[in-house]
Design an enzyme around this catalytic site. Structure first.
Site, PDB file in Angstrom:
ATOM      1  N   TYR A 146       4.291 -17.584   3.015  1.00  0.00           N
ATOM      2  CA  TYR A 146       2.843 -17.735   2.969  1.00  0.00           C
ATOM      3  C   TYR A 146       2.425 -19.175   2.636  1.00  0.00           C
ATOM      4  O   TYR A 146       1.274 -19.430   2.315  1.00  0.00           O
ATOM      5  CB  TYR A 146       2.241 -16.772   1.942  1.00  0.00           C
ATOM      6  N   GLY A 256       1.561  -6.526   9.119  1.00  0.00           N
ATOM      7  CA  GLY A 256       2.588  -7.520   9.422  1.00  0.00           C
ATOM      8  C   GLY A 256       3.753  -7.465   8.451  1.00  0.00           C
ATOM      9  O   GLY A 256       4.916  -7.643   8.837  1.00  0.00           O
ATOM     10  N   ASP A 257       3.451  -7.206   7.172  1.00  0.00           N
ATOM     11  CA  ASP A 257       4.517  -7.062   6.171  1.00  0.00           C
ATOM     12  C   ASP A 257       5.356  -5.814   6.451  1.00  0.00           C
ATOM     13  O   ASP A 257       6.580  -5.830   6.294  1.00  0.00           O
ATOM     14  CB  ASP A 257       3.908  -6.990   4.777  1.00  0.00           C
ATOM     15  N   ARG A 258       4.674  -4.733   6.872  1.00  0.00           N
ATOM     16  CA  ARG A 258       5.400  -3.509   7.231  1.00  0.00           C
ATOM     17  C   ARG A 258       6.315  -3.768   8.426  1.00  0.00           C
ATOM     18  O   ARG A 258       7.466  -3.285   8.458  1.00  0.00           O
ATOM     19  CB  ARG A 258       4.398  -2.418   7.551  1.00  0.00           C
ATOM     20  N   ALA A 261       9.345  -5.998   7.226  1.00  0.00           N
ATOM     21  CA  ALA A 261      10.262  -5.264   6.358  1.00  0.00           C
ATOM     22  C   ALA A 261      11.108  -4.279   7.154  1.00  0.00           C
ATOM     23  O   ALA A 261      12.316  -4.136   6.922  1.00  0.00           O
ATOM     24  CB  ALA A 261       9.476  -4.530   5.270  1.00  0.00           C
TER      25      ALA A 261
END
Length: 462
Positions: A146, A256-258, A261
């Site tokens: 980030y 996006g994080d899902r 991951a």
């Protein structure tokens, strides 16, 4: 690792990146303020959750994976709150932070964002020996950059053995060369590609951006996430479009994080890049449909007592649906050449209950019933095609001529046959009465059968 659990067979994961503390203030807005044309959000309930790289690590841990998070975090109120949220789930290796941990606050009215407030400009100041050692011993690494210093502080170590996945964000730098999969969003990919004068938007632009980034970043592959359209995977040319299994327009916060991951976890477990992207698209779609990050179970609730059931296992699926007082529907057949009649029957069957299990004859069973030369398609191919149908929740195989023994195991509430069986004996009907089930006939699309299709094909070949 007290309080954390690892599902057998799932590789551990190290996440490097910039953590945030996310806060949702959710209430209702029924009027405008008297002094300005802005909504008044009242009766707000506050909820904290991990954000940024911390959310990525938290989601991977909720998958039943052992996760280590390397991130900048301080001992202030926000840092202390984040540490408490992560403690049951993630091993935390803290990097020194200059300034306070960044916080992101969303104000929502009836689950729709009204405004977002950001505070805290803390940056990871330096690497530590503990962080370097953890990276060098890691089997699988995911970078969630980030742009707040964590990836930069450890860039030299990351370059020694490039990560499986690098999830870039606008303020972050480029991934280290050799990264196996980079996962920018569509707008991020266009900005990173920096193709002056070329318009953004559309598959053509995404394909050109992805190809440019594979080249410029020297990455093995780039997957540009396209929201409700899925993702576009490029190795430099001839991109692969992985469509979303369904269109959902819920809260996309954290999607996006899902995606990152899931992709990293699948790659760590040995999946190919294409398989990992396909799985990540499905996981992100389900995540958004369920309400996004705001609908996640509270982090402080701790890990579940057991991993989620395997929905590909028909017996586990039927047991779960039955425990939730749902209706189990089963249908059966050879499904040698899947045609419109089959699809219509299965779609109608699925609407009768809460899950549909398709009972399919083995190759030997089909051969006994249909004769030599059948099946045309092997069992593995028939099962794969059936599982690809959105209306099919699981597939079970039986080797006998009829599925009575399998039905006795599954004990469906409803057993479905096509209307072309009208007037014929249904031996399964008597069996279902033993547990209160019901056999039913559904209308069948006239003129469609595998035998008729084969006959027409043979006629055309003459």
């Amino acid at each position: 690792m007290t309080g954390r659990r690892r599902t057998e067979g799932r590789a551990p994961l190290v996440v490097v990146g910039d953590a945030l503390l996310d806060r949702d203030l959710t209430g209702s807005a029924d009027r405008l303020a008297p002094d300005a044309p802005v909504p008044v959000v009242s009766e707000c309930a506050e909820r904290l959750r991990p954000g940024g790289a911390a959310l990525t690590a938290y989601l991977a841990a909720r998958d039943g994976r052992e996760v280590t998070l390397i991130t900048g975090v301080d001992d202030g109120p926000a840092g202390a709150a984040l540490r408490e949220l992560l403690a049951p789930w993630v091993r935390l290796i803290a990097l020194p932070l200059t300034g306070e941990l960044p916080e992101k606050t969303r104000v929502l009215a009836r689950d729709r964002p009204v405004v977002r407030l950001d505070r805290g400009v803390g940056r990871a100041a330096d690497a530590t020996d503990e962080a370097r050692a953890a990276l060098r011993s890691a089997r699988a690494v995911l970078v969630s950059d980030y742009g707040r210093g964590a990836a930069d502080a450890l860039r030299d170590v990351l370059a020694e053995r490039p990560p499986l996945v690098w999830d870039p964000h606008p303020r972050g730098g480029p991934p280290v060369p050799g990264t196996r999969l980079v996962t920018p969003a569509e707008k991020e990919a266009h900005a990173f590609a920096a193709q002056a004068g070329r318009p953004s938007g559309g598959l053509r632009a995404a394909a050109l951006d992805a190809a440019a980034l594979v080249r410029d970043w020297r990455a093995a592959a780039v997957a540009v996430t396209l929201g409700a359209r899925g993702a576009l995977l490029s190795y430099g040319e001839h991109p692969l479009l992985v469509p979303a299994p369904a269109a959902h327009h819920g809260d996309s916060c954290g999607a996006g994080d899902r995606f990152a991951a899931t992709a990293a976890g699948l790659l760590a477990d040995g999946a190919l890049v294409g398989e990992a992207v396909e799985g990540a698209v499905g996981a992100a779609t389900t995540f958004v449909a369920a309400g996004g990050a705001g609908a996640l179970p509270p982090a402080e609730s701790g890990p579940p007592a057991a991993p989620p059931p395997d929905t590909d296992d028909p017996r586990a699926l039927t047991a779960r649906v039955r425990a939730e007082h749902g209706t189990v529907v089963a249908a059966g057949g050879c499904f040698d050449l899947l045609h419109a009649g089959h699809v219509g029957l299965l779609q109608a069957a699925r609407r009768l209950g809460d899950c549909l299990v398709v009972c399919v004859n083995s190759d030997a069973s089909v051969r006994r019933r249909k004769g030599d030369g059948r099946p045309v398609n092997s069992l593995a191919d028939r099962v794969r095609v059936l599982r690809a149908l959105a209306c099919v929740d699981a597939v079970a195989v039986f080797d006998e001529d009829t599925p009575e023994r399998l039905l006795g195991d599954l004990r469906p509430d409803v057993w479905v046959k096509g209307g072309d069986y009208a007037g014929a004996d249904l031996p399964e009907a008597v069996l279902l009465q033993e547990w209160g089930g019901q056999a039913v006939l559904l209308p069948y699309l006239d003129g469609h059968s595998s035998t008729a299709l084969l006959a027409r094909a043979a006629e055309g070949a003459r």
